[in-house]
Design a protein around this motif. Structure first.
Motif, PDB file in Angstrom:
ATOM      1  N   TYR A  86      33.667  38.492  45.293  1.00  0.00           N
ATOM      2  CA  TYR A  86      34.906  38.199  46.024  1.00  0.00           C
ATOM      3  C   TYR A  86      34.875  36.714  46.367  1.00  0.00           C
ATOM      4  O   TYR A  86      34.089  36.282  47.212  1.00  0.00           O
ATOM      5  N   LEU A  87      35.730  35.962  45.706  1.00  0.00           N
ATOM      6  CA  LEU A  87      35.660  34.511  45.814  1.00  0.00           C
ATOM      7  C   LEU A  87      36.015  34.000  47.207  1.00  0.00           C
ATOM      8  O   LEU A  87      35.610  32.911  47.590  1.00  0.00           O
TER       9      LEU A  87
ATOM     10  N   GLU B  70      43.878  42.576  42.593  1.00  0.00           N
ATOM     11  CA  GLU B  70      42.899  41.491  42.681  1.00  0.00           C
ATOM     12  C   GLU B  70      41.520  41.962  42.208  1.00  0.00           C
ATOM     13  O   GLU B  70      40.826  41.236  41.495  1.00  0.00           O
ATOM     14  N   ASP B  71      41.160  43.173  42.573  1.00  0.00           N
ATOM     15  CA  ASP B  71      39.870  43.720  42.137  1.00  0.00           C
ATOM     16  C   ASP B  71      39.832  43.894  40.621  1.00  0.00           C
ATOM     17  O   ASP B  71      38.822  43.631  39.989  1.00  0.00           O
ATOM     18  N   ILE B 148      51.078  51.088  43.297  1.00  0.00           N
ATOM     19  CA  ILE B 148      51.570  50.208  42.221  1.00  0.00           C
ATOM     20  C   ILE B 148      50.534  49.117  41.911  1.00  0.00           C
ATOM     21  O   ILE B 148      50.288  48.799  40.752  1.00  0.00           O
ATOM     22  N   SER B 149      49.894  48.611  42.949  1.00  0.00           N
ATOM     23  CA  SER B 149      48.865  47.590  42.756  1.00  0.00           C
ATOM     24  C   SER B 149      47.688  48.121  41.932  1.00  0.00           C
ATOM     25  O   SER B 149      47.027  47.365  41.218  1.00  0.00           O
ATOM     26  N   SER B 150      47.446  49.432  42.029  1.00  0.00           N
ATOM     27  CA  SER B 150      46.319  49.994  41.263  1.00  0.00           C
ATOM     28  C   SER B 150      46.654  50.150  39.790  1.00  0.00           C
ATOM     29  O   SER B 150      45.775  50.405  38.971  1.00  0.00           O
ATOM     30  N   LEU B 151      47.933  49.972  39.440  1.00  0.00           N
ATOM     31  CA  LEU B 151      48.344  50.172  38.050  1.00  0.00           C
ATOM     32  C   LEU B 151      48.280  48.897  37.221  1.00  0.00           C
ATOM     33  O   LEU B 151      48.364  48.944  36.000  1.00  0.00           O
ATOM     34  N   THR B 152      48.170  47.745  37.873  1.00  0.00           N
ATOM     35  CA  THR B 152      48.211  46.487  37.130  1.00  0.00           C
ATOM     36  C   THR B 152      47.229  45.468  37.713  1.00  0.00           C
ATOM     37  O   THR B 152      46.923  45.520  38.907  1.00  0.00           O
ATOM     38  N   ASP B 153      46.767  44.568  36.850  1.00  0.00           N
ATOM     39  CA  ASP B 153      45.881  43.514  37.369  1.00  0.00           C
ATOM     40  C   ASP B 153      46.678  42.250  37.693  1.00  0.00           C
ATOM     41  O   ASP B 153      46.104  41.224  38.032  1.00  0.00           O
ATOM     42  N   SER B 154      48.020  42.349  37.589  1.00  0.00           N
ATOM     43  CA  SER B 154      48.852  41.191  37.917  1.00  0.00           C
ATOM     44  C   SER B 154      49.492  41.396  39.292  1.00  0.00           C
ATOM     45  O   SER B 154      50.249  42.347  39.504  1.00  0.00           O
ATOM     46  N   GLN B 155      49.173  40.489  40.208  1.00  0.00           N
ATOM     47  CA  GLN B 155      49.706  40.619  41.567  1.00  0.00           C
ATOM     48  C   GLN B 155      51.221  40.438  41.586  1.00  0.00           C
ATOM     49  O   GLN B 155      51.925  41.077  42.360  1.00  0.00           O
TER      50      GLN B 155
END
Lengths: 371, 234
Positions: A86-87, B70-71, B148-155
């Motif tokens: 975690y940056l 983000e993860d 929805i955040s868990s479906l994509t790696d794009s914030q």
């Protein structure tokens, strides 16, 4: 300690690994070796429970990763290909978080500071991770894998991004884990695997191409061996004598060393040592033997053989040539780098280690390719 | 779960997102409090709460967009998913941390109520009803945003999709009118957030309304845990 049985993983119809099986005993340091895309990371991800195999099972200390995931995962410390950092956190904050996440029972501050010392990150404890160099980030990644001193430590290319001095210290750290911890360690730097691990599992095209003691692997892959001899005398006559020796497959005059002394490379079946026969024949024919050297079969050659056997000819030449060049360049750089370290060691106290912070990475450019 | 909760709280305030969220809530809350209560010398806070529902629908996507995306982007999900904790604990830790930050924001409305109480006796029933409603509305939107955040790696994608769904929820009442009392119209009416929210603004804590919002939270937290689990199999 680790029981991996018949692992198969298919992604969208493509088979990433196909029937991978091996057992690892407690305290072993095992090197997972293979060209890029061979299935090393997939295998490690399955062992750690990050992904689940299409077929087969993994047991850690008797706990099935699928049936008893929490107990199995409690046995593992994992550094993935890309350190999971975690940056926004400081090094200390991050390690404390991992300590809490793993529900470690040891004394918190003592344990974390001990790990920081082992991985040489004490001086960056209060720094935000985003401001660290690649080498320090990698070491923080190793530190998080060691939190809680889990019995099984899995490191996926842990030395990527490290400078020569750090390379040596991380290798020594991994070696020091032997006995108390079981370590699975992957790298495409063959020299490193050869140095750190006793046992090697070669994975190629998603299958185990070899699994044995380091020396046995090299021996089994080399049906023929060779010796290099320097002999004084007429080249043609010497060649005739050498070719007449039993079990010799081929003799080649490779260089002229000095006046009337030439170098010859003789290949022979590894099951029959020809050195005594060479000495006797040359003495009988009055050709002075100036030098005799057994040519070592390197892990690189073994690796090429093992991986070429399984790939199609075109793929093999492309893949292994790339890795070969890569590993060779690594070794050259590392060797020279290690020499530099010894020199640099003298004035290290003056320079300190601060140059690694926020500055340009001084690592040997061994950026790994994505598998 | 508590480790993840703590880490996520610190993540909001290590970055600018937590501060922006709180600042926006406090700014608009203060503005509406001045415009609808202080300036017209009105002891009611309904004006504040009505406007705040609109504000939270717009800023919750900023709060939830990073929560799992983000993860996935930084691959820190590998640390979480290989740790000896369940995916449900991961989802709950992340969810409650976001709810906590949201609560920090909307608690300012209680400060407004306390301010009014110095001058007159406020209608505590209506205020508490509005507060609980605003909390449950936010909790439901956070659970949807986290899913929805868990479906994509794009914030960005996560934020835009959560905005779109928030907007759809606002428009749901209007959409149900197009279907002229048909079965579809009934479904839309039932799923309408504003329909279930109305009672809270009157100070009525109806179990069915509370159950509706809590069910939304449970469903989407479970769906998030399911998505995290399913990713291992893909």
């Amino acid at each position: 300690m680790v029981e991996v049985k018949n692992l198969v993983k298919r992604y969208n119809g493509k088979t990433a690994i196909d029937g991978v099986s091996f057992n690892i005993s407690e305290g072993e340091i095992v090197g997972l070796l293979g060209p890029n895309g061979a299935g090393k990371s997939t295998t490690m991800n399955i062992i750690t429970g990050y992904i689940i195999a299409t077929q087969g099972f993994v047991r850690i200390n008797g706990f099935d990763i699928l049936k008893n995931p929490l107990k199995a995962k409690a046995q593992i410390g994992y550094l993935p290909e890309q350190p999971p950092l975690y940056l926004d956190m400081t090094v200390g904050g991050y390690l404390n978080f991992i300590y809490d996440l793993k529900k470690v029972k040891l004394k918190k501050s003592e344990h974390i500071s001990e790990i920081c010392e082992k991985t040489e990150i004490t001086d960056v404890y209060d720094r935000p991770i985003k401001k660290l160099s690649k080498g320090y980030k990698q070491r923080v990644g190793i530190a998080q894998a060691l939190i809680g001193y889990p019995p099984l430590i899995i490191l996926d290319e842990p030395t990527v991004g490290l400078d020569p001095k750090q390379l040596v210290s991380v290798r020594n750290l991994i070696k020091s884990l032997a006995g108390e911890h079981t370590v699975i360690f992957s790298s495409h730097i063959l020299h490193e695997i050869q140095e750190v691990c006793d046992r090697i599992i070669v994975i190629n095209d998603g299958k185990v191409a070899a699994d044995n003691n380091k020396n046995d692997i090299i021996e089994s892959a080399s049906a023929n061996r060779s010796i290099v001899v320097h002999i004084e005398g007429d080249k043609d006559k010497v060649l005739d004598v050498l070719r007449g020796i039993e079990n010799v497959i081929d003799v080649e005059n490779t260089a002229d060393i000095e006046k009337n002394v030439s170098e010859y490379v003789m290949s022979y079946e590894s099951s029959h040592d020809i050195r005594k026969a060479v000495f006797k024949e040359l003495a009988a024919n009055n050709f002075p033997l100036v030098k005799l050297e057994l040519s070592d079969v390197s892990l690189e050659e073994t690796f090429l053989k093992l991986t070429e056997e399984k790939s199609t000819p075109q793929e093999a030449s492309q893949e292994t040539a790339g890795d070969w060049a890569e590993s060779e360049s690594h070794e050259t750089k590392e060797d020279s780098a290690e020499a530099q370290v010894q020199e640099a060691g003298q004035d290290e106290s003056q320079n300190g280690e601060r140059d690694d912070l926020e500055g340009e990475d001084t690592q040997n450019g061994n950026d790994k390719e994505q598998e | 779960m508590f480790a993840i909760f703590k880490r996520e709280i610190s993540a909001y305030f290590n970055s600018i997102i937590g501060y922006i969220f709180i600042a926006v809530i406090y700014f608009f809350g203060g503005l509406f409090f001045w415009a609808t209560s202080l300036f017209p010398q009105n002891a009611e806070l309904s004006g504040v709460f009505d406007n705040m529902t609109m504000i939270v629908q717009f800023i919750i996507p900023i709060l939830t967009m990073r929560i799992i995306s983000e993860d996935l982007k930084l691959k820190t999900d590998q640390a979480l998913l290989t740790a000896p904790i369940s995916t449900a604990s991961i989802a709950l830790g992340k969810y409650f941390s976001t709810v906590f930050v949201y609560l920090m924001g909307i608690c300012v409305t209680l400060f407004y109520a306390a301010t009014i109480s110095f001058f007159t006796v406020p209608d505590w029933v209506v205020i508490i009803g509005n507060f609980v409603g605003l909390l449950l509305l936010g909790m439901a939107l956070i659970s949807i945003g986290m899913f929805i955040s868990s479906l994509t790696d794009s914030q960005i994608v996560a934020a835009v999709a959560t905005y779109a769904i928030s907007l759809f929820i606002v428009l749901m009442d209007g959409i149900s009118g197009f279907f002229n009392k048909s079965f579809v119209s009934k479904i839309f009416s039932y799923l309408s957030f504003s329909g279930h929210y109305k009672n809270f603004t009157l100070g009525i804590l109806d179990w069915s309304d509370m159950t509706f919002f809590i069910s939304i939270c449970v469903i989407f937290v479970c769906l998030t845990a399911y998505v995290l689990e399913k990713r291992k199999w893909s």
